[in-house]
Design a protein around this motif. Structure first.
Motif, short mmCIF file in Angstrom:
data_model
loop_
_atom_site.label_atom_id
_atom_site.label_comp_id
_atom_site.label_asym_id
_atom_site.label_seq_id
_atom_site.Cartn_x
_atom_site.Cartn_y
_atom_site.Cartn_z
N HIS A 174 44.26 38.86 -28.01
CA HIS A 174 45.23 38.10 -28.81
C HIS A 174 46.61 38.13 -28.17
N ASP A 175 47.00 39.33 -27.68
CA ASP A 175 48.31 39.46 -27.03
C ASP A 175 48.39 38.62 -25.76
N ILE B 84 49.07 35.06 -26.72
CA ILE B 84 50.47 34.92 -27.13
C ILE B 84 51.39 34.91 -25.92
N ARG C 227 53.75 31.87 -24.77
CA ARG C 227 55.20 32.07 -24.65
C ARG C 227 55.69 31.77 -23.23
N SER D 194 57.66 41.67 -25.34
CA SER D 194 57.52 42.07 -26.75
C SER D 194 56.85 40.95 -27.53
N PRO D 195 55.54 40.77 -27.37
CA PRO D 195 54.84 39.67 -28.06
C PRO D 195 54.85 39.79 -29.58
N ASP D 196 55.14 40.99 -30.09
CA ASP D 196 55.17 41.18 -31.54
C ASP D 196 56.48 40.68 -32.16
N GLU D 197 57.50 40.53 -31.33
CA GLU D 197 58.79 40.05 -31.84
C GLU D 197 58.73 38.54 -32.07
N LYS D 198 59.52 38.10 -33.07
CA LYS D 198 59.57 36.67 -33.36
C LYS D 198 60.17 35.91 -32.18
#
Length: 213
Positions: A2-3, A6, A10, A54-58
């Motif tokens: 999943h990462d 993303i 991005r 930082s894929p978790d950041e918006k």
């Protein structure tokens, strides 16, 4: 997995966004970038790296700073267009390094420009001796413009967008009083009326601002 998806998405989005931002900033060669341009590019690169690391950041947390930087660059470019003093502070001004075969040591110190740099750039222009040089100008881009004896004299603006350039007057061995007097002979009472003025072949060349045409 999943990462990775993303990060891939991005990467493509940021690539397209950065290309768009660079296009909006206009076409300039790398050597002609101002200090503000370079700072904007560096920070954009850092912001993009943060978004990928930082894929978790918006994603908006990275996109917003990029557009803020674009606005800063637009504003600074507009001010530079309208204000010669601001432009000189940000971009720097042309500096005379050699005059009549004589190296101006004090000017070299101010620009932190050493003899090795000077001689390298003279060799690149196939200049064998400093004494062949009538004028050499260190441009804000770092390039050295060299004029040998007998070459067409370099044209430097005495007035740019209403601003009298005292350094260029000094290079031409002229004074501000002389310039004002010459403008009055042409019916121009205020240098602020002048968009561009230079001294070429013993004659003052003047172009008025559109508002005064």
């Amino acid at each position: 997995m999943h990462d990775l998806v993303i990060i891939g998405f991005r990467t493509l989005l940021l690539y397209a966004l950065i290309v768009l931002i660079l296009r909006l900033m206009g076409k300039r060669e790398v050597g002609e970038l101002s200090v503000i341009d370079i700072v904007v590019f560096v920070i954009i690169a850092e912001v993009a790296a943060f978004a990928l690391d930082s894929p978790d950041e918006k994603l908006i947390n990275s996109i917003l700073p990029m557009f803020v930087l674009l606005i800063i660059q637009f504003v600074s470019s507009y001010i530079s267009l309208k204000n010669k003093k601001f432009r000189d502070i940000v971009d720097g001004d042309t500096t005379v390094i050699i005059r009549d075969g004589h190296i101006l040591e004090e000017e070299m110190r101010k620009q932190r420009y050493n003899l090795d740099d000077l001689f390298q750039q003279l060799r690149e222009k196939e200049i064998g001796s400093v004494f062949e040089v009538a004028y050499a100008y260190l441009e804000p881009s770092g390039n050295l413009a060299v004029f040998k004896y007998g070459d067409t004299a370099p044209v430097l603006p005495l007035i740019s967008d209403g601003y009298i350039d005292a350094r260029h007057l000094e290079i031409q061995h002229k004074t501000e009083e002389w310039l004002v007097a010459e403008l009055r002979k042409k019916g121009i009472e205020d240098p602020q009326q002048v968009f561009y003025c230079s001294y070429e072949n013993g004659e003052l060349k003047v172009q008025l601002k559109q508002a005064y045409l």
